[in-house]
Design a protein around this motif. Structure first.
Motif, PDB file in Angstrom:
ATOM      1  N   ILE A 109       0.941  -1.200  -0.073  1.00  0.00           N
ATOM      2  CA  ILE A 109       0.022  -0.035   0.001  1.00  0.00           C
ATOM      3  C   ILE A 109       1.067   1.052  -0.046  1.00  0.00           C
ATOM      4  N   ALA A 110       1.965   1.128   0.729  1.00  0.00           N
ATOM      5  CA  ALA A 110       2.932   2.480   0.896  1.00  0.00           C
ATOM      6  C   ALA A 110       3.359   2.683  -0.612  1.00  0.00           C
ATOM      7  N   ALA A 111       3.792   1.616  -1.015  1.00  0.00           N
ATOM      8  CA  ALA A 111       4.713   1.856  -2.352  1.00  0.00           C
ATOM      9  C   ALA A 111       3.671   1.965  -3.680  1.00  0.00           C
ATOM     10  N   ALA A 112       2.430   1.674  -3.514  1.00  0.00           N
ATOM     11  CA  ALA A 112       1.813   1.801  -4.810  1.00  0.00           C
ATOM     12  C   ALA A 112       1.224   3.183  -5.284  1.00  0.00           C
ATOM     13  N   ALA A 113       1.324   3.181  -6.537  1.00  0.00           N
ATOM     14  CA  ALA A 113       0.840   4.376  -7.243  1.00  0.00           C
ATOM     15  C   ALA A 113      -0.576   4.460  -7.175  1.00  0.00           C
ATOM     16  N   PRO A 114      -1.034   5.769  -6.741  1.00  0.00           N
ATOM     17  CA  PRO A 114      -2.388   5.792  -7.071  1.00  0.00           C
ATOM     18  C   PRO A 114      -3.225   5.411  -8.260  1.00  0.00           C
ATOM     19  N   GLY A 115      -4.373   4.587  -8.108  1.00  0.00           N
ATOM     20  CA  GLY A 115      -5.037   4.111  -8.849  1.00  0.00           C
ATOM     21  C   GLY A 115      -4.614   2.560  -9.276  1.00  0.00           C
ATOM     22  N   ALA A 116      -3.532   2.049  -8.525  1.00  0.00           N
ATOM     23  CA  ALA A 116      -3.057   0.715  -8.472  1.00  0.00           C
ATOM     24  C   ALA A 116      -4.047  -0.276  -8.462  1.00  0.00           C
ATOM     25  N   THR A 117      -3.829  -1.524  -8.717  1.00  0.00           N
ATOM     26  CA  THR A 117      -4.553  -2.765  -8.045  1.00  0.00           C
ATOM     27  C   THR A 117      -3.690  -3.764  -7.426  1.00  0.00           C
ATOM     28  N   LEU A 118      -3.959  -3.900  -6.188  1.00  0.00           N
ATOM     29  CA  LEU A 118      -3.223  -4.948  -5.591  1.00  0.00           C
ATOM     30  C   LEU A 118      -4.017  -6.100  -5.293  1.00  0.00           C
ATOM     31  N   SER A 119      -3.296  -7.363  -5.928  1.00  0.00           N
ATOM     32  CA  SER A 119      -3.772  -8.730  -5.956  1.00  0.00           C
ATOM     33  C   SER A 119      -3.495  -9.472  -4.751  1.00  0.00           C
ATOM     34  N   VAL A 120      -4.221  -9.998  -3.748  1.00  0.00           N
ATOM     35  CA  VAL A 120      -3.673 -10.296  -2.401  1.00  0.00           C
ATOM     36  C   VAL A 120      -4.053 -11.716  -2.217  1.00  0.00           C
ATOM     37  N   ARG A 121      -2.971 -12.311  -1.754  1.00  0.00           N
ATOM     38  CA  ARG A 121      -3.315 -13.849  -1.247  1.00  0.00           C
ATOM     39  C   ARG A 121      -3.057 -14.186   0.214  1.00  0.00           C
ATOM     40  N   GLY A 122      -3.419 -14.681   1.043  1.00  0.00           N
ATOM     41  CA  GLY A 122      -3.215 -15.235   1.987  1.00  0.00           C
ATOM     42  C   GLY A 122      -3.719 -14.231   3.369  1.00  0.00           C
ATOM     43  N   ARG A 123      -3.482 -14.554   4.565  1.00  0.00           N
ATOM     44  CA  ARG A 123      -3.693 -13.582   5.715  1.00  0.00           C
ATOM     45  C   ARG A 123      -2.851 -12.503   5.769  1.00  0.00           C
ATOM     46  N   CYS A 124      -3.424 -11.163   5.567  1.00  0.00           N
ATOM     47  CA  CYS A 124      -2.418  -9.916   5.569  1.00  0.00           C
ATOM     48  C   CYS A 124      -2.642  -9.589   7.022  1.00  0.00           C
ATOM     49  N   VAL A 125      -1.786  -9.181   7.682  1.00  0.00           N
ATOM     50  CA  VAL A 125      -1.874  -8.706   9.181  1.00  0.00           C
ATOM     51  C   VAL A 125      -1.688  -7.150   9.226  1.00  0.00           C
ATOM     52  N   GLY A 126      -2.723  -6.176   9.701  1.00  0.00           N
ATOM     53  CA  GLY A 126      -2.725  -5.020   9.809  1.00  0.00           C
ATOM     54  C   GLY A 126      -2.244  -4.429  11.091  1.00  0.00           C
ATOM     55  N   PRO A 127      -3.040  -3.112  11.473  1.00  0.00           N
ATOM     56  CA  PRO A 127      -3.950  -2.567  10.735  1.00  0.00           C
ATOM     57  C   PRO A 127      -3.340  -1.920   9.377  1.00  0.00           C
ATOM     58  N   PHE A 128      -4.642  -1.316   8.652  1.00  0.00           N
ATOM     59  CA  PHE A 128      -4.010  -0.863   7.199  1.00  0.00           C
ATOM     60  C   PHE A 128      -4.849   0.600   7.114  1.00  0.00           C
ATOM     61  N   THR A 129      -3.965   1.323   6.765  1.00  0.00           N
ATOM     62  CA  THR A 129      -4.476   2.773   6.262  1.00  0.00           C
ATOM     63  C   THR A 129      -4.215   3.156   4.635  1.00  0.00           C
ATOM     64  N   ILE A 130      -5.281   3.314   4.156  1.00  0.00           N
ATOM     65  CA  ILE A 130      -5.165   3.725   2.630  1.00  0.00           C
ATOM     66  C   ILE A 130      -5.622   5.033   2.503  1.00  0.00           C
ATOM     67  N   GLY A 131      -4.690   5.977   1.821  1.00  0.00           N
ATOM     68  CA  GLY A 131      -4.907   7.319   1.772  1.00  0.00           C
ATOM     69  C   GLY A 131      -4.804   7.823   0.408  1.00  0.00           C
ATOM     70  N   LYS A 132      -5.068   7.023  -0.554  1.00  0.00           N
ATOM     71  CA  LYS A 132      -4.846   7.143  -2.019  1.00  0.00           C
ATOM     72  C   LYS A 132      -5.763   6.316  -2.799  1.00  0.00           C
ATOM     73  N   SER A 133      -6.016   6.376  -3.886  1.00  0.00           N
ATOM     74  CA  SER A 133      -7.292   5.447  -4.673  1.00  0.00           C
ATOM     75  C   SER A 133      -6.290   4.406  -4.972  1.00  0.00           C
ATOM     76  N   LEU A 134      -7.085   3.436  -4.694  1.00  0.00           N
ATOM     77  CA  LEU A 134      -6.423   1.917  -4.857  1.00  0.00           C
ATOM     78  C   LEU A 134      -7.742   0.973  -4.926  1.00  0.00           C
ATOM     79  N   THR A 135      -7.416  -0.207  -5.647  1.00  0.00           N
ATOM     80  CA  THR A 135      -8.096  -1.216  -5.575  1.00  0.00           C
ATOM     81  C   THR A 135      -7.521  -2.455  -4.820  1.00  0.00           C
ATOM     82  N   VAL A 136      -8.093  -3.210  -3.871  1.00  0.00           N
ATOM     83  CA  VAL A 136      -7.346  -4.195  -3.162  1.00  0.00           C
ATOM     84  C   VAL A 136      -8.407  -5.513  -3.708  1.00  0.00           C
ATOM     85  N   VAL A 137      -7.870  -6.690  -4.334  1.00  0.00           N
ATOM     86  CA  VAL A 137      -8.658  -7.622  -4.772  1.00  0.00           C
ATOM     87  C   VAL A 137      -8.208  -8.955  -3.938  1.00  0.00           C
ATOM     88  N   GLY A 138      -9.036  -9.584  -3.420  1.00  0.00           N
ATOM     89  CA  GLY A 138      -8.380 -10.883  -2.695  1.00  0.00           C
ATOM     90  C   GLY A 138      -8.549 -12.039  -3.910  1.00  0.00           C
TER      91      GLY A 138
END
Length: 316
Positions: free
Chosen positions: A52-81
């Protein structure tokens, strides 16, 4: 009675399962997949925070597994499991916080393990958020919005919000006025609890619309509005083709409680088998206004609507 088209759509979507988040990305073609940034939390649970920190605004992150947070998103993103993807707040804060004017989409994810002061699973401060084909479960808030607290624009579609707890308002969802804009479509909100105040399933003092969904088995063990509490000058609630059933409130309005200055309109819906400790097992009006169109209110305890005559067309 439902119109034929409304009834067909309602029946098709009232059985959205609690595990709706466990859906794979079947059918994604190679070209589309190349546009995704892969994030594998199976070996590195903190990988999503880094991505999330490294992603460019508008990016799509494709996620596998159990991701441990918490998470803060301050830019436009799509997160797909992919597969059984989980976002886990690790009981150290709100699992996902959306900040700024970001446009964020969370798809095919389970959001769990949140323990926040406002919003256990998700807090949308002033962004535009869509939660799609997901599950929000097992979260708690020390204040409002056990599952989700929305202060911006939120769409919940094809999603299950269940078994979340708020200490005060909105066990499942808290839509905050005056800026909150909530749309729930073809989803289920069930088995949530507002422990000490109102709105076991949904608390609304802004603008909320619930379409072809089920609000069931939610509880306000001390307050009012076991299923839904709609209140305040900015409270504007509309139900279309929605079933409100088997909710419980210790106070008034087991199914739907409408407070001072708020309005609620129920179209082609059902309110049945809810219970209240005082009055209005189905619908209670405490200073607001309710309109029902082609809506069945039946089988509620101790009565269907209260006070008598407050809901035209409903005999309480």
């Amino acid at each position: 009675m439902f119109r034929r088209a409304d009834r067909a759509a309602w029946l098709r979507w009232t059985t959205v399962p609690a595990t709706v988040g466990a859906v794979t990305l079947a059918g994604v073609n190679a070209t589309a997949a190349e546009a995704y940034t892969p994030v594998d939390c199976r070996s590195t649970p903190s990988a999503l925070r880094t991505a999330i920190a490294a992603a460019a605004p508008g990016a799509t992150l494709s996620v596998r597994g159990r991701c441990v947070g918490p998470f803060t998103i301050g830019k436009s993103l799509t997160v797909v499991g992919r597969g059984q993807a989980v976002l886990d707040g690790n009981h150290t804060g709100t699992t996902v916080t959306i900040g700024g004017a970001a446009h964020v989409r969370l798809t095919r994810l389970t959001v769990t393990g949140g323990q926040g002061s406002r919003g256990g699973g998700i807090l949308n401060t002033d962004g535009t958020l869509t939660v799609s084909r997901s599950t929000v479960t097992g979260n708690a808030s020390n204040s409002t919005g056990g599952g989700i607290r929305n202060q911006g624009t939120l769409t919940v579609e094809l999603t299950s919000v269940h078994h979340n707890t708020a200490r005060t308002l909105g066990g499942g969802l808290d839509n905050v006025g005056p800026s909150g804009r909530l749309t729930v479509v073809r989803s289920t909100v069930h088995h949530n609890t507002a422990a000490t105040v109102n709105g076991g399933g949904i608390f609304n003092d802004a603008t909320a619309r619930v379409d072809f969904s089920v609000i069931s088995d939610n509880t306000a063990p001390v307050g009012s509005g076991g299923g839904i509490r709609d209140t305040g000058a900015d409270g504007r609630l509309t139900l279309n083709g929605t079933l409100v059933r088997d909710n419980r409130a210790a106070g008034a309005g087991g199914g739907v409680s409408v407070g001072a200055r708020a309005t609620a309109t129920l179209n082609d819906s059902q309110v049945r088998n809810n219970s209240a400790g005082t009055a209005g097992g189905g619908i209670n009006v405490g200073g607001g206004a309710v309109t029902v169109n082609r809506t069945r209110v039946a089988g509620n305890v101790p009565n269907d609507c209260a006070p008598t005559g407050a809901v035209p067309g409903c005999i309480g």
